[in-house]
Design a protein around this motif. Structure first.
Motif, PDB file in Angstrom:
ATOM      1  N   UNK A 150     -11.899  43.404 -27.961  1.00  9.35           N
ATOM      2  CA  UNK A 150     -13.183  44.040 -27.588  1.00  9.35           C
ATOM      3  C   UNK A 150     -12.751  45.726 -27.844  1.00  9.35           C
ATOM      4  N   UNK A 151     -13.735  46.363 -27.649  1.00  9.71           N
ATOM      5  CA  UNK A 151     -13.843  47.810 -28.216  1.00  9.71           C
ATOM      6  C   UNK A 151     -13.084  48.594 -27.047  1.00  9.71           C
ATOM      7  N   UNK A 152     -12.281  49.553 -27.237  1.00  9.94           N
ATOM      8  CA  UNK A 152     -11.832  50.206 -26.199  1.00  9.94           C
ATOM      9  C   UNK A 152     -11.864  51.686 -26.323  1.00  9.94           C
ATOM     10  N   UNK A 207      -5.521  48.518 -27.042  1.00 14.82           N
ATOM     11  CA  UNK A 207      -5.823  48.369 -28.149  1.00 14.82           C
ATOM     12  C   UNK A 207      -7.053  47.558 -28.219  1.00 14.82           C
ATOM     13  N   UNK A 208      -7.905  47.376 -29.536  1.00 16.24           N
ATOM     14  CA  UNK A 208      -8.592  46.143 -29.551  1.00 16.24           C
ATOM     15  C   UNK A 208      -8.320  44.913 -29.280  1.00 16.24           C
ATOM     16  N   UNK A 217      -3.878  58.826 -34.767  1.00 16.86           N
ATOM     17  CA  UNK A 217      -3.748  57.654 -35.522  1.00 16.86           C
ATOM     18  C   UNK A 217      -4.625  56.538 -35.161  1.00 16.86           C
ATOM     19  N   UNK A 218      -5.689  56.869 -34.640  1.00 10.48           N
ATOM     20  CA  UNK A 218      -6.956  55.746 -34.250  1.00 10.48           C
ATOM     21  C   UNK A 218      -7.425  55.423 -35.671  1.00 10.48           C
ATOM     22  N   UNK A 219      -8.221  54.348 -35.632  1.00  6.93           N
ATOM     23  CA  UNK A 219      -8.259  53.478 -34.495  1.00  6.93           C
ATOM     24  C   UNK A 219      -7.026  52.288 -34.324  1.00  6.93           C
ATOM     25  N   UNK A 220      -6.803  52.159 -32.910  1.00  7.86           N
ATOM     26  CA  UNK A 220      -5.539  51.371 -32.581  1.00  7.86           C
ATOM     27  C   UNK A 220      -6.148  49.730 -32.410  1.00  7.86           C
ATOM     28  N   UNK A 221      -5.577  49.084 -33.288  1.00  6.37           N
ATOM     29  CA  UNK A 221      -6.285  47.605 -33.295  1.00  6.37           C
ATOM     30  C   UNK A 221      -5.388  46.404 -32.581  1.00  6.37           C
ATOM     31  N   UNK A 222      -4.055  46.612 -33.003  1.00  5.90           N
ATOM     32  CA  UNK A 222      -3.237  45.651 -32.502  1.00  5.90           C
ATOM     33  C   UNK A 222      -2.284  46.170 -31.549  1.00  5.90           C
ATOM     34  N   UNK A 223      -2.029  45.593 -30.187  1.00  9.10           N
ATOM     35  CA  UNK A 223      -1.152  46.179 -29.119  1.00  9.10           C
ATOM     36  C   UNK A 223      -1.186  45.099 -28.055  1.00  9.10           C
ATOM     37  N   UNK A 224      -0.947  45.614 -26.849  1.00  9.99           N
ATOM     38  CA  UNK A 224      -0.947  46.949 -26.440  1.00  9.99           C
ATOM     39  C   UNK A 224       0.511  47.919 -26.374  1.00  9.99           C
ATOM     40  N   UNK A 225       0.285  49.216 -26.307  1.00 10.97           N
ATOM     41  CA  UNK A 225       1.636  50.009 -26.268  1.00 10.97           C
ATOM     42  C   UNK A 225       1.618  50.833 -25.136  1.00 10.97           C
TER      43      UNK A 225
END
Ligand SMILES: Nc1ncnc2c1ncn2[C@@H]1O[C@H](C[S@+](CC[C@H]([NH3+])C(=O)[O-])CC(=O)[O-])[C@@H](O)[C@H]1O
Length: 328
Positions: free
Chosen positions: A289-291, A108-109, A91-99
């Motif tokens: 930021x990128x993760x 997340x980004x 399910x990447x990219x994960x942009x909004x989180x974290x989880x």
């Protein structure tokens, strides 16, 4: 096969028990169009990723921590851990989180928890309220709103990967009154006048007609309901707003970045009262930021390398304001 009718059955059951039958019909039509007439090319791949996630029992949740957290009393087996990682990676990219899924930390980004920390001290207590989150992304803030006591939470966002990320949490928890609808605000029935609090965070600048967005937000609220609006702003006098020539910080589809005073005037003209700016914050690489879970470019690549106070196009760098207002 992604079985949308089964997936959204709990939403319709909830709407029917709340006597929102017309609303249910309208949303059914939207979903039918979305999933039957023009299904997204990646939908089945994402659905396969969701199906990889293990079935786990006795899941406990913490929606009041910075990472939306799921745990079980018993540690996962190696096999379950592998299935979980494979499903979540799918399910990447994960942009909004974290989880935090049973020990797997999804960095997340966006650190969306920082936005929640800036906003939540100023909003009316969500206990027992019906809440709408417009542009809810992965649903991260929906879980935080539930954690803050909201009784009914609905998110809308047209992004289907976001929907699948929402289901990746929802499938583990018992949350009958938390829903996400893959639609734009404009696609909901008009004049709902149903919610006690409506959030619109990070959406206004994507709307070609920001005043219509404010009017539509107003129409979602009951009389006296509260709007929580968060958007990009620029410095400048009342009346000023920036319309980028094309992209802004490499983002397409950015239309109006008003000054705070201009935004206050817009809110006044669209029928809101008691509007107040509660926070203005420059967005930094601490927040975006990128993760490992979002490996594409991020904020640092969108700013001028010689002057990080400017976007790569030469506009003022991203600064976000939160305004709270009441439906007049
Ligand atoms: N008309 C629309 N109706 C509903 N959603 C929309 C619309 N237009 C765009 N979106 C959605 O609004 C979200 C904005 S992101 C903020 C996420 C979260 N709120 C956050 O504050 O972290 C910010 C950004 O990416 O610039 C995206 O998920 C869009 O699909």
């Amino acid at each position: 096969m992604f079985d949308w009718k089964q997936r959204f059955q709990p939403l319709f059951t909830d709407l029917e028990s709340n006597d929102q039958l017309q609303w249910a019909d309208h949303i059914w039509d939207q979903l039918y169009r979305q999933f039957e007439t023009r299904p997204h090319g990646d939908l089945e791949r994402w659905n396969d990723a969701l199906s990889e996630l293990p079935v786990l029992h006795e899941v406990e949740t913490d929606f009041n921590a910075p990472a939306v957290t799921l745990t079980t009393p018993k540690p996962l087996t190696e096999g379950q851990h592998r299935e979980l990682e494979t499903g979540l990676r799918g399910l990447m990219p994960w942009r909004k989180g974290p989880f935090s899924f049973f020990g797997i930390e999804i960095d997340t980004e966006w650190r969306s928890d920082l936005k929640w920390d800036r906003i939540s001290p100023y909003i009316s207590d969500l206990t027992g309220r019906r809440v709408l989150d417009v542009g809810c992304g992965s649903g991260y803030h929906l879980w935080r709103m539930a954690g803050a006591g909201a009784s009914d939470v609905i998110g809308v966002d047209p992004g289907l990967l976001f929907l699948m990320q929402f289901f990746s949490v929802k499938d583990f928890v018992d949350a009958p009154h938390i829903h996400m609808i893959p639609a734009r605000l404009e696609d909901l029935p008009p004049k709902l006048e149903y919610f006690d609090t409506t959030f619109s965070m990070g959406v206004l600048y994507h709307r070609r007609s920001p005043l219509d967005h404010l009017l539509e937000l107003r129409d979602t609220l009951r009389d006296g309901g509260e709007l929580v609006l968060e958007t990009l702003v620029v410095d400048g006098p009342e009346g000023y707003s920036l319309m980028p020539e094309d992209r802004y910080g490499m983002m397409r589809n950015v239309w109006f970045l008003p000054s705070c005073d201009t935004l206050m005037r817009w809110l006044d003209r669209t029928g809101f009262r008691n509007a107040r700016v509660v926070d203005v914050t420059v967005t930094t690489a601490e927040e975006q930021r990128s993760t490992d879970w979002m490996r594409f470019q991020s904020l640092e690549d969108f700013l001028d390398p010689n002057d990080p106070t400017k976007t790569i196009e030469g506009y003022p760098g991203p600064k976000r304001a939160t305004i709270i207002a009441d439906k007049g």
